[in-house]
Design a protein around this motif. Structure first.
Motif, PDB file in Angstrom:
ATOM      1  N   LEU A 155       0.848  -1.164  -0.002  1.00 49.74           N
ATOM      2  CA  LEU A 155      -0.105  -0.101   0.017  1.00 49.74           C
ATOM      3  C   LEU A 155       1.055   1.280   0.021  1.00 49.74           C
ATOM      4  O   LEU A 155       0.927   1.935   1.133  1.00 49.74           O
ATOM      5  N   PRO A 156       1.650   1.692  -1.063  1.00 53.02           N
ATOM      6  CA  PRO A 156       2.492   2.624  -1.115  1.00 53.02           C
ATOM      7  C   PRO A 156       1.775   4.011  -1.406  1.00 53.02           C
ATOM      8  O   PRO A 156       0.380   4.128  -1.942  1.00 53.02           O
ATOM      9  N   GLY A 157       2.279   5.136  -0.984  1.00 51.66           N
ATOM     10  CA  GLY A 157       2.014   6.420  -1.445  1.00 51.66           C
ATOM     11  C   GLY A 157       1.001   7.217  -0.240  1.00 51.66           C
ATOM     12  O   GLY A 157       0.639   6.223   0.837  1.00 51.66           O
ATOM     13  N   GLN A 158       0.959   8.259   0.057  1.00 52.01           N
ATOM     14  CA  GLN A 158       0.280   9.081   1.083  1.00 52.01           C
ATOM     15  C   GLN A 158      -1.191   8.793   0.866  1.00 52.01           C
ATOM     16  O   GLN A 158      -1.944   8.708   1.781  1.00 52.01           O
ATOM     17  N   HIS A 159      -1.716   8.669  -0.460  1.00 56.59           N
ATOM     18  CA  HIS A 159      -3.101   8.368  -0.622  1.00 56.59           C
ATOM     19  C   HIS A 159      -3.504   7.034   0.028  1.00 56.59           C
ATOM     20  O   HIS A 159      -4.678   6.992   0.686  1.00 56.59           O
ATOM     21  N   ASN A 160      -2.622   6.026   0.184  1.00 59.47           N
ATOM     22  CA  ASN A 160      -3.055   4.850   0.628  1.00 59.47           C
ATOM     23  C   ASN A 160      -2.820   4.928   2.252  1.00 59.47           C
ATOM     24  O   ASN A 160      -3.615   4.409   2.921  1.00 59.47           O
ATOM     25  N   ALA A 161      -1.907   6.014   2.931  1.00 58.17           N
ATOM     26  CA  ALA A 161      -1.689   6.276   4.048  1.00 58.17           C
ATOM     27  C   ALA A 161      -3.280   6.783   4.640  1.00 58.17           C
ATOM     28  O   ALA A 161      -3.799   6.467   5.821  1.00 58.17           O
ATOM     29  N   GLN A 162      -4.023   7.504   3.841  1.00 64.90           N
ATOM     30  CA  GLN A 162      -5.314   7.754   4.172  1.00 64.90           C
ATOM     31  C   GLN A 162      -6.291   6.650   4.361  1.00 64.90           C
ATOM     32  O   GLN A 162      -7.033   6.763   5.202  1.00 64.90           O
ATOM     33  N   ASN A 163      -6.271   5.776   3.291  1.00 67.79           N
ATOM     34  CA  ASN A 163      -7.129   4.734   3.358  1.00 67.79           C
ATOM     35  C   ASN A 163      -6.783   3.602   4.721  1.00 67.79           C
ATOM     36  O   ASN A 163      -7.531   3.088   5.179  1.00 67.79           O
ATOM     37  N   ILE A 164      -5.400   3.660   4.922  1.00 67.62           N
ATOM     38  CA  ILE A 164      -5.220   2.921   6.088  1.00 67.62           C
ATOM     39  C   ILE A 164      -5.454   3.339   7.157  1.00 67.62           C
ATOM     40  O   ILE A 164      -6.076   2.943   8.331  1.00 67.62           O
ATOM     41  N   GLU A 165      -5.278   4.575   7.664  1.00 72.92           N
ATOM     42  CA  GLU A 165      -5.883   5.279   8.944  1.00 72.92           C
ATOM     43  C   GLU A 165      -7.499   5.184   8.892  1.00 72.92           C
ATOM     44  O   GLU A 165      -7.957   5.068  10.160  1.00 72.92           O
ATOM     45  N   THR A 166      -8.177   5.368   7.835  1.00 78.76           N
ATOM     46  CA  THR A 166      -9.592   5.226   8.016  1.00 78.76           C
ATOM     47  C   THR A 166      -9.905   4.121   8.444  1.00 78.76           C
ATOM     48  O   THR A 166     -10.648   3.695   9.154  1.00 78.76           O
ATOM     49  N   CYS A 167      -9.128   2.920   8.062  1.00 74.90           N
ATOM     50  CA  CYS A 167      -9.447   1.496   8.319  1.00 74.90           C
ATOM     51  C   CYS A 167      -9.178   1.290   9.745  1.00 74.90           C
ATOM     52  O   CYS A 167      -9.709   0.622  10.606  1.00 74.90           O
ATOM     53  N   ARG A 168      -8.005   1.967  10.101  1.00 74.34           N
ATOM     54  CA  ARG A 168      -7.492   1.782  11.603  1.00 74.34           C
ATOM     55  C   ARG A 168      -8.808   2.411  12.550  1.00 74.34           C
ATOM     56  O   ARG A 168      -8.684   1.756  13.633  1.00 74.34           O
ATOM     57  N   ALA A 169      -9.087   3.480  12.449  1.00 74.47           N
ATOM     58  CA  ALA A 169     -10.206   4.176  13.054  1.00 74.47           C
ATOM     59  C   ALA A 169     -11.302   3.365  12.967  1.00 74.47           C
ATOM     60  O   ALA A 169     -12.009   3.202  14.198  1.00 74.47           O
ATOM     61  N   ILE A 170     -11.745   2.819  12.132  1.00 73.44           N
ATOM     62  CA  ILE A 170     -12.902   1.897  12.205  1.00 73.44           C
ATOM     63  C   ILE A 170     -13.087   0.647  12.800  1.00 73.44           C
ATOM     64  O   ILE A 170     -13.558   0.356  13.569  1.00 73.44           O
ATOM     65  N   ALA A 171     -11.736   0.059  12.569  1.00 74.87           N
ATOM     66  CA  ALA A 171     -11.285  -1.250  13.114  1.00 74.87           C
ATOM     67  C   ALA A 171     -11.234  -1.157  14.690  1.00 74.87           C
ATOM     68  O   ALA A 171     -11.848  -1.817  15.366  1.00 74.87           O
ATOM     69  N   ARG A 172     -10.958  -0.005  15.142  1.00 74.70           N
ATOM     70  CA  ARG A 172     -11.123   0.312  16.715  1.00 74.70           C
ATOM     71  C   ARG A 172     -12.248   0.388  17.177  1.00 74.70           C
ATOM     72  O   ARG A 172     -12.692  -0.164  18.157  1.00 74.70           O
ATOM     73  N   HIS A 173     -13.011   1.217  16.332  1.00 77.81           N
ATOM     74  CA  HIS A 173     -14.264   1.640  16.537  1.00 77.81           C
ATOM     75  C   HIS A 173     -15.303   0.179  16.679  1.00 77.81           C
ATOM     76  O   HIS A 173     -15.954  -0.127  17.737  1.00 77.81           O
ATOM     77  N   LEU A 174     -14.779  -0.965  16.043  1.00 77.08           N
ATOM     78  CA  LEU A 174     -15.449  -2.001  15.945  1.00 77.08           C
ATOM     79  C   LEU A 174     -14.988  -3.074  16.870  1.00 77.08           C
ATOM     80  O   LEU A 174     -15.237  -4.085  17.100  1.00 77.08           O
ATOM     81  N   GLY A 175     -13.883  -2.698  17.833  1.00 73.20           N
ATOM     82  CA  GLY A 175     -13.480  -3.380  18.939  1.00 73.20           C
ATOM     83  C   GLY A 175     -12.092  -4.127  18.697  1.00 73.20           C
ATOM     84  O   GLY A 175     -11.787  -5.049  19.421  1.00 73.20           O
ATOM     85  N   LEU A 176     -11.259  -3.979  17.421  1.00 74.02           N
ATOM     86  CA  LEU A 176     -10.117  -4.523  17.281  1.00 74.02           C
ATOM     87  C   LEU A 176      -8.978  -4.057  18.292  1.00 74.02           C
ATOM     88  O   LEU A 176      -9.083  -3.113  18.251  1.00 74.02           O
ATOM     89  N   SER A 177      -8.077  -5.077  18.369  1.00 73.59           N
ATOM     90  CA  SER A 177      -6.981  -4.565  18.918  1.00 73.59           C
ATOM     91  C   SER A 177      -5.920  -3.825  18.181  1.00 73.59           C
ATOM     92  O   SER A 177      -6.047  -3.950  16.826  1.00 73.59           O
ATOM     93  N   GLU A 178      -4.878  -3.169  18.457  1.00 78.56           N
ATOM     94  CA  GLU A 178      -4.038  -2.614  17.770  1.00 78.56           C
ATOM     95  C   GLU A 178      -3.113  -3.798  16.929  1.00 78.56           C
ATOM     96  O   GLU A 178      -2.667  -3.529  15.904  1.00 78.56           O
ATOM     97  N   GLU A 179      -3.021  -4.870  17.662  1.00 81.47           N
ATOM     98  CA  GLU A 179      -1.963  -5.852  17.063  1.00 81.47           C
ATOM     99  C   GLU A 179      -2.861  -6.453  16.198  1.00 81.47           C
ATOM    100  O   GLU A 179      -2.433  -7.004  14.927  1.00 81.47           O
ATOM    101  N   GLN A 180      -4.244  -6.620  16.141  1.00 81.65           N
ATOM    102  CA  GLN A 180      -4.857  -7.179  15.338  1.00 81.65           C
ATOM    103  C   GLN A 180      -5.018  -6.452  13.892  1.00 81.65           C
ATOM    104  O   GLN A 180      -4.921  -6.801  12.751  1.00 81.65           O
ATOM    105  N   ILE A 181      -5.139  -4.998  14.030  1.00 83.59           N
ATOM    106  CA  ILE A 181      -5.217  -4.226  13.069  1.00 83.59           C
ATOM    107  C   ILE A 181      -3.855  -4.226  12.189  1.00 83.59           C
ATOM    108  O   ILE A 181      -3.957  -4.233  10.966  1.00 83.59           O
ATOM    109  N   ALA A 182      -2.768  -4.104  12.918  1.00 86.41           N
ATOM    110  CA  ALA A 182      -1.519  -4.142  12.188  1.00 86.41           C
ATOM    111  C   ALA A 182      -1.294  -5.252  11.494  1.00 86.41           C
ATOM    112  O   ALA A 182      -0.714  -5.243  10.471  1.00 86.41           O
ATOM    113  N   GLU A 183      -1.708  -6.338  12.064  1.00 82.31           N
ATOM    114  CA  GLU A 183      -1.338  -7.770  11.260  1.00 82.31           C
ATOM    115  C   GLU A 183      -2.266  -7.647   9.923  1.00 82.31           C
ATOM    116  O   GLU A 183      -1.853  -8.278   9.084  1.00 82.31           O
ATOM    117  N   GLY A 184      -3.335  -7.137  10.030  1.00 83.23           N
ATOM    118  CA  GLY A 184      -4.377  -7.197   8.999  1.00 83.23           C
ATOM    119  C   GLY A 184      -3.668  -6.143   7.837  1.00 83.23           C
ATOM    120  O   GLY A 184      -3.715  -6.777   6.552  1.00 83.23           O
TER     121      GLY A 184
END
Length: 449
Positions: A271-300
């Motif tokens: 997932l190269p590039g700054q635009h993908n960083a936006q996609n990644i951070e969006t997923c991180r925020a939503i995954a946290r909201h859904l109850g996932l741990s930081e370790e689970q998110i990072a591995e995904g």
């Protein structure tokens, strides 16, 4: 990480919609799937397509299906218009006018999926992703993160499977729905527990009339959200200010992203590039909201291998990488691709959108040489000439790819980037066919066949 296999996909009860009557207009990929799903749940369906009024057997002979023009919608519970069929601008389809006249709701199949899930007693959560660019990658990445963490999840809508054709999920499931502006205008009760509007640049203005109309359509992604829900605005921009204030007044948790750097390759190798960083951070925020741990998110994120035709590494030899970004059908999408590579041999062209590639001028310094294809190659050539960017008109994708390969081998090894900034319809059926042709040729040149 070992992930236990989920049970086979489940279907909704065969009598769930017994007694309901639905009209379906448009029988392409989306419409045909909607017809099948409605019939599978017991509904009666009348369907029609102005250009191709047919369905494959045995579906076409189903006893509860009528294939006939939609001239009377009396008694219908809803009209489901395929996303590409307008109900307002630039000119409403006659079926849409009839539905308004006869007070029949015009819905998208995402709305129907929400209604079906709740009618069946499922408390599965819904997540909605929209934006001009980045929707599909974000949708797929979030679904991957969830499934890797052992959560039953599936994605569809504007990306992949039609919403109503997705399998039945129970209370622990999550539907991740990519929403186009067309779909969002046809929601009623649909309620996402988390939703993201990634970005907004001019697109589909013939359907929405203006940028404000386009924003209004996209903003429906947050409809019916309440306290406890999460809204993501993907960038700090003028379009986001009013939305942020409105959502806060509703008691919705709002997060506006401000991304300035790409994610390290070790954390997100595909997932190269700054635009993908936006996609990644969006997923991180939503995954946290859904109850996932930081370790689970990072591995995904680490294990996600990306989507076809989106900055996809398809071949590599002698220090030369072939990057398939055929999904970049407008300059905004190609902007992110050029920014991701400090130097590249750029293959561009096809059917240019309004404004051509002029908006990419700040990144022309990343282009060592351009190879132009398709009907609007001369238009792109004029822009490159004005900015002193070396180029050659190759006409076809095959000629451009071979020329870029020869140039990289005789001058300097660097990425060969197919990011056309143009639609594909002058030479290909769609961007997928264009990208597949590029990948096939790249692998052949690298001796990977």
């Amino acid at each position: 990480m070992t992930v236990l296999p989920f049970p086979p996909p489940q279907k909704w009860p065969a009598t769930l919609l017994t007694g309901q009557h639905h009209a379906v207009c448009g029988l392409g990929r989306n419409g045909a799937a909607v017809v099948q799903a409605l019939l599978d749940m017991g509904a009666t369906v009348q369907a029609w397509d102005d250009s191709r009024p047919e369905l494959p057997a045995p579906l076409s002979s189903h006893p509860r299906l009528t294939l006939a023009p939609l001239t009377d919608l009396t008694g219908m519970d809803a009209l489901i218009l395929s996303p590409g069929i307008p109900h307002h601008l630039p000119r409403p389809h006659p079926a849409a006018l009839l539905a308004r006249e006869q007070h029949v709701p015009i819905l998208s199949d995402a709305e129907l999926l929400w209604q079906v899930a709740r009618k069946a007693g499922s408390r599965a959560r819904f997540v909605s992703i929209t934006g001009t660019n980045g929707k599909s990658t974000t949708t797929a990445l979030l679904t991957h993160i969830l499934t890797q963490a052992g959560i039953p999840a599936c994605c569809g809508g504007n990306f992949g499977t039609a919403s109503l054709a997705l399998p039945a999920l129970g209370d622990d499931g999550v539907y991740v729905i990519e929403m186009s502006s067309y779909m969002l205008e046809r929601l009623k009760d649909y309620h996402a527990c988390a939703a993201a509007l990634l970005n907004l640049t001019p697109d589909h203005l013939d359907r929405h009339g203006s940028m404000q109309g386009y924003l209004d359509a996209k903003a429906h992604v947050f409809d019916n959200m309440t306290a406890g829900d999460l809204a993501i605005l993907g960038e700090k921009a003028s379009w986001a200010d009013g939305l942020h204030q409105r959502l806060e007044r509703q008691g919705v948790t709002v997060r506006t992203l401000s991304i300035t750097q790409p994610v390290p390759e070790t954390d997100a190798p595909f997932l190269p590039g700054q635009h993908n960083a936006q996609n990644i951070e969006t997923c991180r925020a939503i995954a946290r909201h859904l109850g996932l741990s930081e370790e689970q998110i990072a591995e995904g994120i680490r294990s996600f291998t990306g989507l076809d035709h989106r900055l996809q590494l398809v071949a590599q030899a002698d220090g030369i990488s072939f990057i398939n970004d055929s999904k970049a059908t407008n300059a905004e999408a190609s902007y992110h691709a050029l920014k991701a590579f400090p130097k590249s041999l750029w293959i561009a062209g096809g059917m240019a959108k309004e404004g051509g590639i002029e908006s990419l001028a700040p990144l022309f310094g990343h282009v060592r040489r351009a190879f132009l294809i398709g009907q609007d190659a001369p238009l792109l050539a004029r822009t490159l000439t004005a900015h002193d960017v070396p180029f050659e008109i190759s006409e076809t994708l095959e000629q451009a790819t071979r020329a870029a390969w020869d140039h990289a081998r005789t001058h300097e090894a660097m990425p060969i980037l197919l990011s056309p900034a143009c639609a594909s319809f002058d030479q290909f059926r769609n961007f997928e066919e264009r990208g597949t042709a590029f990948a096939t040729l790249a692998r052949s040149l690298c001796g990977e066949d």
